[in-house]
Scaffold this motif. Structure first.
Motif, PDB file in Angstrom:
ATOM      1  N   ALA A 553       0.818  -1.212   0.000  1.00  0.00           N
ATOM      2  CA  ALA A 553       0.000   0.000   0.000  1.00  0.00           C
ATOM      3  C   ALA A 553       0.852   1.263   0.000  1.00  0.00           C
ATOM      4  O   ALA A 553       0.317   2.358  -0.090  1.00  0.00           O
ATOM      5  CB  ALA A 553      -0.937  -0.006   1.219  1.00  0.00           C
ATOM      6  N   ASP A 578      -0.099   1.391   8.633  1.00  0.00           N
ATOM      7  CA  ASP A 578       0.706   1.976   7.569  1.00  0.00           C
ATOM      8  C   ASP A 578       0.162   3.351   7.213  1.00  0.00           C
ATOM      9  O   ASP A 578      -0.927   3.728   7.615  1.00  0.00           O
ATOM     10  CB  ASP A 578       0.740   1.056   6.334  1.00  0.00           C
ATOM     11  N   GLY A 582      -4.675   3.410   1.871  1.00  0.00           N
ATOM     12  CA  GLY A 582      -5.953   3.205   2.555  1.00  0.00           C
ATOM     13  C   GLY A 582      -6.942   2.527   1.625  1.00  0.00           C
ATOM     14  O   GLY A 582      -6.670   2.322   0.445  1.00  0.00           O
ATOM     15  N   VAL A 587     -13.917  -1.640  -0.786  1.00  0.00           N
ATOM     16  CA  VAL A 587     -12.814  -2.588  -0.606  1.00  0.00           C
ATOM     17  C   VAL A 587     -12.781  -3.051   0.847  1.00  0.00           C
ATOM     18  O   VAL A 587     -12.672  -4.240   1.141  1.00  0.00           O
ATOM     19  CB  VAL A 587     -11.467  -1.947  -1.005  1.00  0.00           C
ATOM     20  N   THR A 597      -9.129  -9.610  -4.041  1.00  0.00           N
ATOM     21  CA  THR A 597      -7.905  -8.831  -4.173  1.00  0.00           C
ATOM     22  C   THR A 597      -8.123  -7.687  -5.151  1.00  0.00           C
ATOM     23  O   THR A 597      -8.939  -7.786  -6.054  1.00  0.00           O
ATOM     24  CB  THR A 597      -6.738  -9.717  -4.654  1.00  0.00           C
ATOM     25  N   LYS A 599      -5.294  -6.458  -6.340  1.00  0.00           N
ATOM     26  CA  LYS A 599      -3.953  -6.440  -6.938  1.00  0.00           C
ATOM     27  C   LYS A 599      -3.941  -7.206  -8.253  1.00  0.00           C
ATOM     28  O   LYS A 599      -4.797  -8.050  -8.501  1.00  0.00           O
ATOM     29  CB  LYS A 599      -2.954  -7.030  -5.941  1.00  0.00           C
ATOM     30  N   GLY A 604      -1.418 -10.645  -6.183  1.00  0.00           N
ATOM     31  CA  GLY A 604      -2.277 -10.881  -5.017  1.00  0.00           C
ATOM     32  C   GLY A 604      -3.049 -12.177  -5.149  1.00  0.00           C
ATOM     33  O   GLY A 604      -3.439 -12.579  -6.244  1.00  0.00           O
ATOM     34  N   GLY A 606      -5.440 -12.744  -2.589  1.00  0.00           N
ATOM     35  CA  GLY A 606      -6.668 -12.452  -1.854  1.00  0.00           C
ATOM     36  C   GLY A 606      -6.840 -13.348  -0.651  1.00  0.00           C
ATOM     37  O   GLY A 606      -7.924 -13.465  -0.099  1.00  0.00           O
ATOM     38  N   LEU A 607      -5.728 -13.979  -0.205  1.00  0.00           N
ATOM     39  CA  LEU A 607      -5.852 -14.882   0.943  1.00  0.00           C
ATOM     40  C   LEU A 607      -5.231 -14.310   2.212  1.00  0.00           C
ATOM     41  O   LEU A 607      -5.459 -14.825   3.298  1.00  0.00           O
ATOM     42  CB  LEU A 607      -5.194 -16.222   0.620  1.00  0.00           C
TER      43      LEU A 607
HETATM   44  P1  ADP Z   1      -3.984  -9.579  -1.438  1.00  0.00           P
HETATM   45  O1  ADP Z   1      -2.958  -8.877  -0.642  1.00  0.00           O
HETATM   46  O2  ADP Z   1      -3.488 -10.836  -2.040  1.00  0.00           O
HETATM   47  O3  ADP Z   1      -4.716  -8.730  -2.397  1.00  0.00           O
HETATM   48  P2  ADP Z   1      -5.363  -9.660   1.049  1.00  0.00           P
HETATM   49  O4  ADP Z   1      -6.428 -10.522   1.612  1.00  0.00           O
HETATM   50  O5  ADP Z   1      -4.087  -9.600   1.812  1.00  0.00           O
HETATM   51  O6  ADP Z   1      -5.122 -10.110  -0.431  1.00  0.00           O
HETATM   52  O7  ADP Z   1      -5.920  -8.213   0.899  1.00  0.00           O
HETATM   53  C1  ADP Z   1      -7.133  -8.037   0.188  1.00  0.00           C
HETATM   54  C2  ADP Z   1      -7.218  -6.608  -0.319  1.00  0.00           C
HETATM   55  O8  ADP Z   1      -7.346  -5.728   0.767  1.00  0.00           O
HETATM   56  C3  ADP Z   1      -6.000  -6.123  -1.043  1.00  0.00           C
HETATM   57  O9  ADP Z   1      -6.038  -6.467  -2.413  1.00  0.00           O
HETATM   58  C4  ADP Z   1      -6.078  -4.610  -0.856  1.00  0.00           C
HETATM   59  O10 ADP Z   1      -6.969  -4.044  -1.779  1.00  0.00           O
HETATM   60  C5  ADP Z   1      -6.711  -4.494   0.502  1.00  0.00           C
HETATM   61  N1  ADP Z   1      -5.704  -4.244   1.536  1.00  0.00           N
HETATM   62  C6  ADP Z   1      -5.231  -5.134   2.420  1.00  0.00           C
HETATM   63  N2  ADP Z   1      -4.352  -4.550   3.269  1.00  0.00           N
HETATM   64  C7  ADP Z   1      -4.256  -3.266   2.881  1.00  0.00           C
HETATM   65  C8  ADP Z   1      -3.487  -2.124   3.344  1.00  0.00           C
HETATM   66  N3  ADP Z   1      -2.630  -2.242   4.380  1.00  0.00           N
HETATM   67  N4  ADP Z   1      -3.659  -0.947   2.725  1.00  0.00           N
HETATM   68  C9  ADP Z   1      -4.516  -0.825   1.676  1.00  0.00           C
HETATM   69  N5  ADP Z   1      -5.267  -1.855   1.214  1.00  0.00           N
HETATM   70  C10 ADP Z   1      -5.119  -3.060   1.782  1.00  0.00           C
END
Ligand code: ADP
Ligand code: MG
Length: 781
Positions: A553, A578, A582, A587, A597, A599, A604, A606-607
């Motif tokens: 992020a 962080d 944001g 989301v 996800t 990403k 990513g 999404g886990l």
């Molecule tokens: P991934 O990281 O593989 O996308 P996650 O389950 O870890 O899957 O996170 C899901 C989604 O949540 C991310 O794709 C992102 O959009 C959002 N997200 C997670 N942590 C943060 C963060 N610290 N800052 C901004 N967005 C975040």
């Protein structure tokens, strides 16, 4: 007449004497007196007229005229007009031909008269007739005649009173008075007549009933005896005031004969002619009691609304609050009485306003609705209210506003959302777990065979290259499956006290090597954070995932803060904050969903957050995300506090495997792929494999005398399965090491391993080298 004053006086005396002696009918007496008067005045004519106060209702008639021969309709009519013109006269008048009034002049002319003396006749203030002296000439003497008429008018009036006509009038008045009296008696209100000294002259039945007196008793009393609030002086003052004002209306209290006091309302008028006050008195006992009862019931309801656990508010048709109970003030985040006078709209964001206005519109049409409204409190916090609002109506049925009952449903809705998410995660976890388990066996077979044969191919050969690629692909697949299994895990394996600060420090050490230079890593560790009960590896994985998200992020850099804190209520906090991009609302709402996800593909899975969510839940903790676009993200994990940090021994990983000789391995597994893959690997290691498809078959072999050096026992098999086979094996072969192989190192497997000596766990799928190292270690002993 001045000269013969004495003569006139004598004549009057004589005249009065004659009058007193006279006993004949009023008409005859009138005639006699008129004759006497005419002689006295030397006038041309004397006329006695009888009429009512209102000439139109009772026109004048001539009771006596002297001389009689002058009686004529024309004269009558003319005199009638004269009387009519002077109906209001209070004293005798002299009318002359030279009068300033043209109407009088015209009449005198037509009647051929020079002057008229006219005296109104009254009885008890009522005009009953007129006495007239007529002459041809305008005589000087007529002035004296007029004065004389004034003196004599009462006598003539008395004559008129005696006439039958007047008697009838009087009877009528008396009858009317009787009627009034009956009405007063029958009146439901009490009625008193009181004189100046306060004496009771009259009382009706209603008053007697309400006071408990009989008529004789009450006539012996004064108003001061009955009035309970006013002192005698005040009562006297009251009477004087009434005389001045004419009438009065006031509330007071009266005393009954038995001494009891009751509230009253009095409406009194003063009758000047009789110098008495007439009072109507109403007993207010019932009304006061009803009012008190109403007030009590109102107070009771108000109290109920005050202590009610729901907000209650009244508002006008424009949604301005008129009244609100303490709970309503509290829900809106205001001090007591803060809501009244404010508009609901001031608490709403633009999209809510339209929606709420629609509901208000429906209410004005008489409808009741239940709905949710999002408000923003003065401190900026948002709350969701569950509202039931119903129209209020006036006596004519017109809608005059709304009555709303509401409660703050924010926490409730949050809990509902959390429960829904938990349910979703649970079912997705089950799905992922099952899938991963089968995948594991597939991967295990491929990995086993590939790693076995890669060793047998000459370095640089095409087949060896291909087998190396297969191995790499399998290892990546195994990582993915492990991620799924981690996510699907419902309980904590290898539970033990984990010092939270150590966990964070370990993660920080790992990060230091990989973190980009533009991201600052900060630690804020609370020495009191202590330990939690859990699996350090799983927790480390969670922390790693959260840090990776944070770094993702902050592509432009920023700061990543890891913090611990001891909280009240037996909890510890672990937070990852962080200063990155944001998350927008949509989301944030879905972030913990597995496979969600934002990403790009390959970056990513999404886990990460779903794993964190599940792991934290398995540790009986809570996960909370606070994030908004541009404001960075803070993930807070809360765990039950276990105890203070103490010296602990971290178990050292096992040493490297030594060389192994040829041994007999009993492989108990129902999966054909595993059977052939593992058998092939064992063969490469130089061991002999004895196969059994199930626990039952394995025990049969042992019973037949098989003595293996090691048993590889699969947990998940039809029939006995690993769980029931293990104790039997342990009993039959006490010293032989047993390796429990499982795709899911869950608590049950761990407990099973712990309960039996010489048993260890092998996570499937495993590579050739991993299996070789484990067997080497076990067979060495
Ligand atoms: P991934 O990281 O593989 O996308 P996650 O389950 O870890 O899957 O996170 C899901 C989604 O949540 C991310 O794709 C992102 O959009 C959002 N997200 C997670 N942590 C943060 C963060 N610290 N800052 C901004 N967005 C975040
Ligand atoms: Mg992630």
């Amino acid at each position: 007449m001045h000269s013969d004053n004495a003569a006139v006086q004598f004549m009057i005396l004589d005249f009065l004497q004659e009058t007193l002696r006279f006993t004949a009918s009023p008409g005859e007496m009138g005639q006699f007196l008129a004759r006497q008067l005419r002689e006295l005045f030397g006038a041309r004519a004397v006329v006695l007229l009888r009429h009512g106060a209102d000439l139109r209702l009772e026109p004048p008639e001539i009771l006596a005229i002297e001389p009689e021969r002058l009686r004529s309709a024309r004269l009558m009519e003319g005199l009638g007009r004269i009387v009519e013109l002077h109906g209001e006269a209070r004293a005798a008048l002299l009318l002359a031909k030279a009068s300033s009034d043209p109407r009088v002049r015209a009449l005198m002319e037509s009647l051929g008269l020079g002057s008229i003396s006219l005296a109104p006749l009254r009885v008890g203030g009522l005009r009953v007739g007129t006495l007239l002296a007529l002459d041809h000439l305008e005589l000087q003497r007529m002035d004296d005649v007029t004065r004389l008429l004034d003196l004599l008018s009462p006598v003539f009036a008395l004559i008129l009173r005696d006439t039958a006509h007047f008697a009838a009038q009087e009877a009528k008045v008396l009858a009317q008075a009787e009627e009034y009296r009956a009405l007063l008696q029958a009146n439901l209100d009490g009625y008193l007549v009181v004189d100046e000294t306060g004496r009771i002259l009259e009382a009706n039945q209603a008053y007697l009933d309400m006071s408990g007196y009989v008529p004789e008793e009450i006539r012996a009393l004064r108003i001061q005896d009955l009035e309970a609030l006013e002192s005698p002086e005040e009562a006297a003052e009251h009477f004087r005031e009434m005389r001045r004002l004419g009438s009065q209306r006031f509330t007071s209290a009266h005393r009954r004969k038995d001494g009891a006091v009751y509230p009253t309302e009095t409406s009194a008028i003063f009758v000047h002619g009789r110098n008495v006050a007439v009072a109507f008195i109403r007993d207010l006992t019932e009304r006061v009691a009803a009012e008190a009862a109403l007030q009590a019931s109102e107070a009771h309801h108000r109290e109920l609304v005050e202590i009610l656990g729901e907000g209650v508010a009244l508002s006008d048709p424009a949604d301005t609050f008129l009244e609100a109970n303490p709970e309503a003030d509290r829900i809106f985040g205001l001090p007591r009485h803060g809501l009244a006078g404010r508009s609901l709209m001031a608490f709403l964001d633009a999209p809510e306003r339209k929606r709420v206005a629609d509901y208000t519109g429906r209410r004005l049409e008489g409808r009741t609705d239940s709905y949710q409204v999002q408000i923003r409190r003065p401190d900026g916090s948002r709350r969701t209210l569950q509202v039931t609002a119903t129209p209020r109506r006036d006596a004519q049925g017109q809608v005059t506003g709304s009555l709303a009952v509401f409660r703050d449903a924010t926490d409730e809705l949050k809990a509902q959302d959390a429960a829904r998410l938990a349910q979703k995660m649970e079912s997705l976890g089950n799905l992922a777990g099952g899938l991963a388990h089968d995948m594991n066996n597939v991967l295990g077979a491929i990995l086993g065979l590939a790693t076995t044969h890669v060793e047998l191919q000459p370095e640089g050969s095409a087949l060896r290259g291909a087998l190396e690629v297969i191995t790499k692909a399998c290892l990546r697949g195994r990582n993915m499956v492990k991620g799924l299994l981690d996510f699907a895990r419902k309980d904590v394996t290898g539970e033990r006290p984990v010092p939270l600060n150590d966990l964070v420090r370990g993660e920080a050490r790992l990060l230091e090597r990989t973190i980009p230079g533009n991201i600052r890593l900060e630690l804020e560790l609370d020495p009191a954070a202590g330990t939690i009960l859990g699996d350090p590896d799983a927790l480390g994985l969670v922390l790693m995932n959260l840090c990776v998200n944070a770094m993702d992020a902050m592509p432009e850099g920023g700061s990543l803060r890891l913090a611990t804190a001891r909280l009240d209520g037996g909890q510890v906090l672990l937070s990852v904050a962080d200063t990155g991009a944001g998350m927008p609302r949509e989301v944030l709402e879905r972030a913990v969903e597995p496979f969600f996800t934002t990403k790009s593909h390959g970056k990513g899975t999404g886990l990460g957050l779903s794993l964190a969510y599940n792991t934290v839940k398995a540790h009986k903790g809570q996960l909370e995300i606070r994030s908004s676009p541009g404001q960075g993200t803070t993930i807070e994990l809360r765990f039950p506090y276990l105890g203070a940090e103490s010296a602990h021994a971290a178990p050292e990983p096992a040493g490297a495997a030594g060389p192994a000789g040829a041994r007999v391995i009993l492989l108990v597994d129902d999966d054909e792929l595993i059977q052939s893959a593992v058998a092939a690997q064992l063969e490469v290691m130089g061991h002999r494999t004895v196969l059994a498809e199930r626990g039952e078959a394995a025990m049969a072999l042992v019973d037949d005398g098989l003595r293996p050096d090691l048993v590889l026992l699969d947990m998940n098999m039809p029939g006995w399965g690993g769980e029931r086979t293990l104790p039997k094996l342990r009993a039959a072969l006490p010293g032989v090491p047993v390796v429990l192989s499982t795709g899911r190192a869950d608590q049950r497997t761990l407990d099973l391993a712990r309960a039996h000596p010489g048993v260890c766990i092998l996570a499937k799928p495993c590579s050739f080298n991993e299996l070789k190292a484990l067997l080497g270690r076990l067979l060495e002993r």
